[in-house]
Design a protein around this motif. Structure first.
Motif, PDB file in Angstrom:
ATOM      1  N   GLY A 390       0.794  -1.216   0.000  1.00 11.27           N
ATOM      2  CA  GLY A 390       0.000   0.000   0.000  1.00 11.27           C
ATOM      3  C   GLY A 390       0.827   1.266   0.000  1.00 11.27           C
ATOM      4  N   LEU A 391       2.088   1.212   0.472  1.00 11.84           N
ATOM      5  CA  LEU A 391       2.917   2.416   0.511  1.00 11.84           C
ATOM      6  C   LEU A 391       3.297   2.916  -0.885  1.00 11.84           C
ATOM      7  CD1 LEU A 391       5.359   2.146   3.546  1.00 11.84           C
ATOM      8  CD2 LEU A 391       3.357   3.603   3.266  1.00 11.84           C
ATOM      9  N   PRO A 392       3.683   2.031  -1.837  1.00  9.48           N
ATOM     10  CA  PRO A 392       4.025   2.546  -3.169  1.00  9.48           C
ATOM     11  C   PRO A 392       2.906   3.361  -3.797  1.00  9.48           C
ATOM     12  CG  PRO A 392       4.767   0.277  -2.957  1.00  9.48           C
ATOM     13  CD  PRO A 392       3.934   0.583  -1.741  1.00  9.48           C
ATOM     14  N   GLU A 393       1.647   2.944  -3.618  1.00  8.54           N
ATOM     15  CA  GLU A 393       0.536   3.696  -4.193  1.00  8.54           C
ATOM     16  C   GLU A 393       0.398   5.057  -3.530  1.00  8.54           C
ATOM     17  OE1 GLU A 393       0.460   0.593  -3.263  1.00  8.54           O
ATOM     18  OE2 GLU A 393       0.248  -0.433  -5.206  1.00  8.54           O
ATOM     19  N   LYS A 394       0.594   5.130  -2.210  1.00  7.73           N
ATOM     20  CA  LYS A 394       0.515   6.404  -1.507  1.00  7.73           C
ATOM     21  C   LYS A 394       1.637   7.349  -1.949  1.00  7.73           C
ATOM     22  CE  LYS A 394      -1.754   4.690   2.685  1.00  7.73           C
ATOM     23  NZ  LYS A 394      -1.654   4.543   4.176  1.00  7.73           N
ATOM     24  N   ILE A 395       2.833   6.790  -2.160  1.00  4.98           N
ATOM     25  CA  ILE A 395       3.962   7.616  -2.604  1.00  4.98           C
ATOM     26  C   ILE A 395       3.680   8.190  -3.982  1.00  4.98           C
ATOM     27  CG2 ILE A 395       6.379   7.544  -3.304  1.00  4.98           C
ATOM     28  CD1 ILE A 395       6.840   5.499  -1.095  1.00  4.98           C
ATOM     29  N   ARG A 396       3.162   7.383  -4.887  1.00  9.99           N
ATOM     30  CA  ARG A 396       2.871   7.867  -6.242  1.00  9.99           C
ATOM     31  C   ARG A 396       1.768   8.923  -6.223  1.00  9.99           C
ATOM     32  NH1 ARG A 396       2.950   2.068  -7.294  1.00  9.99           N
ATOM     33  NH2 ARG A 396       5.046   1.477  -7.992  1.00  9.99           N
ATOM     34  N   ALA A 397       0.792   8.758  -5.372  1.00 10.44           N
ATOM     35  CA  ALA A 397      -0.281   9.761  -5.285  1.00 10.44           C
ATOM     36  C   ALA A 397       0.257  11.076  -4.714  1.00 10.44           C
ATOM     37  CB  ALA A 397      -1.426   9.231  -4.423  1.00 10.44           C
ATOM     38  N   TRP A 398       1.144  10.991  -3.736  1.00  9.83           N
ATOM     39  CA  TRP A 398       1.719  12.197  -3.141  1.00  9.83           C
ATOM     40  C   TRP A 398       2.651  12.905  -4.131  1.00  9.83           C
ATOM     41  CZ3 TRP A 398       1.271  15.876   0.133  1.00  9.83           C
ATOM     42  CH2 TRP A 398       2.383  16.588   0.594  1.00  9.83           C
ATOM     43  N   ASN A 399       3.325  12.145  -4.957  1.00 16.74           N
ATOM     44  CA  ASN A 399       4.232  12.696  -5.971  1.00 16.74           C
ATOM     45  C   ASN A 399       3.624  12.475  -7.359  1.00 16.74           C
ATOM     46  OD1 ASN A 399       6.934  13.216  -4.305  1.00 16.74           O
ATOM     47  ND2 ASN A 399       6.114  11.236  -3.658  1.00 16.74           N
ATOM     48  N   SER A 400       2.437  13.041  -7.560  1.00 15.35           N
ATOM     49  CA  SER A 400       1.662  12.721  -8.761  1.00 15.35           C
ATOM     50  C   SER A 400       2.340  13.233 -10.033  1.00 15.35           C
ATOM     51  CB  SER A 400       0.256  13.330  -8.638  1.00 15.35           C
ATOM     52  OG  SER A 400       0.336  14.748  -8.466  1.00 15.35           O
ATOM     53  N   ILE A 401       2.957  14.425  -9.997  1.00 14.91           N
ATOM     54  CA  ILE A 401       3.590  14.950 -11.215  1.00 14.91           C
ATOM     55  C   ILE A 401       4.829  14.120 -11.561  1.00 14.91           C
ATOM     56  CG2 ILE A 401       4.520  17.000 -12.339  1.00 14.91           C
ATOM     57  CD1 ILE A 401       3.017  18.707 -10.345  1.00 14.91           C
ATOM     58  N   ASP A 402       5.594  13.740 -10.547  1.00 11.56           N
ATOM     59  CA  ASP A 402       6.736  12.854 -10.785  1.00 11.56           C
ATOM     60  C   ASP A 402       6.283  11.525 -11.376  1.00 11.56           C
ATOM     61  OD1 ASP A 402       8.448  14.746  -9.862  1.00 11.56           O
ATOM     62  OD2 ASP A 402       9.241  13.563  -8.188  1.00 11.56           O
ATOM     63  N   THR A 403       5.161  11.021 -10.871  1.00 11.61           N
ATOM     64  CA  THR A 403       4.649   9.745 -11.365  1.00 11.61           C
ATOM     65  C   THR A 403       4.267   9.849 -12.836  1.00 11.61           C
ATOM     66  OG1 THR A 403       3.828   9.173  -9.162  1.00 11.61           O
ATOM     67  CG2 THR A 403       2.885   7.987 -11.035  1.00 11.61           C
ATOM     68  N   TYR A 404       3.560  10.925 -13.185  1.00 10.97           N
ATOM     69  CA  TYR A 404       3.184  11.119 -14.590  1.00 10.97           C
ATOM     70  C   TYR A 404       4.429  11.282 -15.461  1.00 10.97           C
ATOM     71  CZ  TYR A 404       0.622  12.853 -18.639  1.00 10.97           C
ATOM     72  OH  TYR A 404       0.096  12.994 -19.898  1.00 10.97           O
ATOM     73  N   LEU A 405       5.404  12.008 -14.962  1.00 10.07           N
ATOM     74  CA  LEU A 405       6.659  12.220 -15.684  1.00 10.07           C
ATOM     75  C   LEU A 405       7.372  10.893 -15.942  1.00 10.07           C
ATOM     76  CD1 LEU A 405       8.346  14.853 -16.525  1.00 10.07           C
ATOM     77  CD2 LEU A 405       9.667  14.408 -14.436  1.00 10.07           C
ATOM     78  N   TYR A 406       7.472  10.080 -14.894  1.00  9.47           N
ATOM     79  CA  TYR A 406       8.188   8.804 -15.019  1.00  9.47           C
ATOM     80  C   TYR A 406       7.465   7.854 -15.968  1.00  9.47           C
ATOM     81  CZ  TYR A 406      10.166   4.274 -13.849  1.00  9.47           C
ATOM     82  OH  TYR A 406      10.748   3.026 -13.926  1.00  9.47           O
ATOM     83  N   GLU A 407       6.165   7.719 -15.817  1.00  6.95           N
ATOM     84  CA  GLU A 407       5.420   6.776 -16.658  1.00  6.95           C
ATOM     85  C   GLU A 407       5.506   7.164 -18.130  1.00  6.95           C
ATOM     86  OE1 GLU A 407       1.521   6.739 -15.022  1.00  6.95           O
ATOM     87  OE2 GLU A 407       2.043   5.342 -13.383  1.00  6.95           O
ATOM     88  N   TYR A 408       5.448   8.446 -18.416  1.00  5.58           N
ATOM     89  CA  TYR A 408       5.529   8.880 -19.808  1.00  5.58           C
ATOM     90  C   TYR A 408       6.899   8.563 -20.406  1.00  5.58           C
ATOM     91  CZ  TYR A 408       5.382  11.831 -23.955  1.00  5.58           C
ATOM     92  OH  TYR A 408       5.426  12.271 -25.249  1.00  5.58           O
ATOM     93  N   PHE A 409       7.960   8.940 -19.708  1.00  4.91           N
ATOM     94  CA  PHE A 409       9.291   8.745 -20.281  1.00  4.91           C
ATOM     95  C   PHE A 409       9.770   7.305 -20.178  1.00  4.91           C
ATOM     96  CE2 PHE A 409       9.446  13.387 -19.777  1.00  4.91           C
ATOM     97  CZ  PHE A 409       9.888  13.723 -21.046  1.00  4.91           C
ATOM     98  N   ASN A 410       9.214   6.545 -19.268  1.00  2.00           N
ATOM     99  CA  ASN A 410       9.515   5.117 -19.271  1.00  2.00           C
ATOM    100  C   ASN A 410       8.942   4.461 -20.519  1.00  2.00           C
ATOM    101  OD1 ASN A 410      10.444   2.587 -18.202  1.00  2.00           O
ATOM    102  ND2 ASN A 410       8.351   2.154 -17.528  1.00  2.00           N
ATOM    103  N   ALA A 411       7.746   4.867 -20.921  1.00  2.33           N
ATOM    104  CA  ALA A 411       7.145   4.332 -22.151  1.00  2.33           C
ATOM    105  C   ALA A 411       7.929   4.778 -23.380  1.00  2.33           C
ATOM    106  CB  ALA A 411       5.688   4.774 -22.251  1.00  2.33           C
ATOM    107  N   SER A 412       8.301   6.056 -23.451  1.00  2.00           N
ATOM    108  CA  SER A 412       9.073   6.519 -24.604  1.00  2.00           C
ATOM    109  C   SER A 412      10.473   5.912 -24.634  1.00  2.00           C
ATOM    110  CB  SER A 412       9.172   8.047 -24.577  1.00  2.00           C
ATOM    111  OG  SER A 412       9.903   8.486 -23.443  1.00  2.00           O
ATOM    112  N   PHE A 413      11.000   5.590 -23.460  1.00  2.00           N
ATOM    113  CA  PHE A 413      12.307   4.926 -23.373  1.00  2.00           C
ATOM    114  C   PHE A 413      12.280   3.578 -24.092  1.00  2.00           C
ATOM    115  CE2 PHE A 413      14.966   1.884 -21.008  1.00  2.00           C
ATOM    116  CZ  PHE A 413      16.217   2.473 -21.137  1.00  2.00           C
TER     117      PHE A 413
END
Length: 575
Positions: A390-413
């Motif tokens: 449950g902690l990873p989901e809370k961390i991603r929600a708290w750092n929502s812009i970082d999460t969106y940033l990572y998911e986008y560039f991980n896909a483009s990677f």
């Protein structure tokens, strides 16, 4: 059965030395006569002069073979009618149908080349090739032994991988901005760039002493934070908060921008542990509990505090974005990602560091040697905290812009890896790891290195900085039984960021002073005037910001509260 019209080619040289060829006319069945060929003149069809005649007889070339042999015997015995003269300037050739293949003739000599001569020469050439190859092998082995087992690996070894790009196809790209983000393996990447700059005699932009080893982070980057002796740089890689306008003014026009991201949940755990003694948002949490912080983050988090960027959307802040923008505003995240993608040619992914280096190599046309590394700034396993369910989901929600940033560039990677070819990348990664293992064994006495706590490392320059007594950052120490050359080769691979920055600044300052002294007086005066006009407040930066204290984190650029207020009052200097 022999053919009637079997011909033998004869090559001769005229008095001018030009080769010509002709063929014998067909011989009769009983043609067992010694006939000298009648070569044609190269410019017409006239018959060339025949062989000289000897006194007292017909031309020697027209004699039968038996008569010719008899006459030669008489000449050797001294009983011939010619007085025993030895006619070495002529030769009689009895060419039989199964005899020699050709004749080379000069005005004075006639040379015969038969199968025995040709095979003898071929044998000699084969032996010469074998001797030459043996010498190459001996010289290569001697060179490797002389260098103590340290090899220079080039991209020839990559030919079995991504074969569409060979070394030398394009020059290496040398103008690079690497935005060094926090807790993303960026220190290892910085070490790669530092070593590349030294090998290629490039200038690296380094911070002024007032900023420590960072560009006055967390303030927005300004060229006033760059040391005078490192101006006109090719690379810049120390920690900063990204400022595109200021960097474009400082760097060449063909500069490529690169950065690295990490999965937000594991990154936030590392930030929470590493900066637990420096970030007030973390220090307020009772017992340093990550679970307690994520249960009520706004209870402990203060957006205006100087080190609040470690507590929320750290990647977004490092890239120049708004870390506290409302998470519900998806349009902001999308626009921010689009701007980052427009500026940065490559966004590396920390979890796939080796694959990222392969993309980097192809982007910059680098060699295998340029991307070798040893992992730096690592924590011990005891310093890491396991994330409960449950902690990873809370961390991603708290750092929502970082999460969106990572998911986008991980896909483009992964799209970039697919364009390069996944099989190709896998082969290059395998080779990179093999060569890397050879490197580490050669540096550590034939064994794989064991990371050591800082207290056990004898060389002070190799001791990594320790953020607190609760976090152990390990490093390396070279064995004493390796050669001096091996120590020089391997030392920079394991050197921590602070030590390397200090040594690099010292060497570049010496280089700057030498070049400055060698300039004519007029040009030196112009350059000095240019520095004063382009950096008018550089001295004010040094006076207004005291040097970081020993307790300051090397990755945070932390300042005391009083210093923070002073820096906030001069923020316009960095814009």
């Amino acid at each position: 059965m022999r053919h009637k019209h079997q011909r033998a080619r004869i090559g001769y040289f005229t008095t001018e030395g030009h080769p010509h060829t002709h063929t014998h006319p067909p011989q009769s069945e009983g043609g067992n006569r010694c006939e000298e060929s009648e070569p044609r003149h190269p410019n017409n069809n006239q018959t060339a002069p025949r062989a000289r005649t000897h006194s007292g007889g017909a031309p020697e070339a027209s004699l039968p073979c038996k008569a010719s042999r008899r006459r030669r015997g008489e000449e050797r015995a001294g009983t011939s009618s010619t007085g025993g003269r030895n006619h070495r300037h002529t030769a009689v050739i009895c060419e039989r149908r199964r005899g020699m293949k050709g004749l080379m003739r000069t005005p004075k000599h006639v040379f015969l080349w038969d199968k025995k001569h040709i095979s003898f020469l071929n044998g000699q050439m084969k032996w010469q090739k074998k001797i030459f190859l043996a010498l190459i092998v001996i010289c290569t082995v001697s060179l490797l032994l002389h260098h103590g087992g340290h090899f220079t690996w080039n991209m020839e070894a990559f030919r079995f991988g991504c074969s569409h790009q060979y070394p030398g196809s394009k020059p290496k790209h040398t103008n690079i901005v690497f935005l060094k983000t926090h807790k993303t393996a960026s220190t290892t990447m910085q070490n790669i760039l530092f070593r590349f700059a030294e090998r290629n005699n490039l200038m690296v932009a380094l911070p002024v002493q007032a900023c420590g080893h960072q560009f006055c982070y967390p303030r927005s980057f300004s060229s006033h934070f760059v040391h005078l002796h490192t101006l006109r740089p090719n690379l810049i890689t120390n920690h900063m908060r990204f400022n595109k306008t200021a960097l474009q003014r400082l760097m060449p026009n063909d500069t490529l921008y690169i950065t690295i991201l990490r999965e937000p949940a594991s990154m936030f755990e590392s930030l929470f542990t590493y900066y637990s003694r420096h970030c007030m948002s973390f220090r307020r949490v009772p017992n340093g509990s990550l679970e307690a912080f994520l249960a009520e983050p706004f209870r402990y988090y203060r957006p205006q505090e100087v080190e609040s960027m470690y507590a929320r959307n750290t990647l977004t802040f490092d890239l120049g974005g708004d870390k506290d923008h409302p998470s519900k505003d998806l349009a902001y995240a999308q626009n921010f990602v689009a701007e980052v993608e427009k500026v940065f040619s490559l966004v590396m992914i920390s979890e796939y560091f080796d694959e990222s280096l392969i993309l980097l190599r192809h982007l910059l046309s680098w060699d295998l040697e340029d991307i070798l590394y040893v992992k730096l700034n690592m924590r011990t396993e005891s310093s890491k905290k396991r994330l409960s369910p449950g902690l990873p989901e809370k961390i991603r929600a708290w750092n929502s812009i970082d999460t969106y940033l990572y998911e986008y560039f991980n896909a483009s990677f992964w799209l970039k890896l697919s364009d390069l070819g996944l099989d190709c990348v896998a082969k290059e990664v395998q080779l990179l790891r093999q060569v890397q293992e050879r490197l580490m064994r050669s540096c550590f006495g034939g064994k794989m290195p064991l990371p050591r706590p800082a207290a056990e490392i004898k060389n002070k320059d190799l001791r990594p900085w320790q953020p607190s007594d609760k976090v152990d950052i390990v490093g390396y120490d070279l064995p004493v039984n390796i050669s001096h050359e091996a120590q020089e080769h391997c030392l920079k691979y394991i050197m921590p960021e602070i030590s390397y920055t200090r040594i690099l600044l010292h060497s570049q300052s010496l280089r700057h002073r030498r070049s400055y002294q060698n300039r004519p007086p007029q040009k030196s005066h112009i350059l000095q005037h240019h520095m004063r006009t382009t950096l008018p407040r550089h001295s004010q930066v040094r006076l207004s910001q005291p040097a970081p204290s020993v307790a300051q984190s090397p990755d945070s650029g932390t300042e005391s509260k009083s210093n923070v207020k002073r820096s906030e009052g001069t923020t316009k200097l960095g814009l």
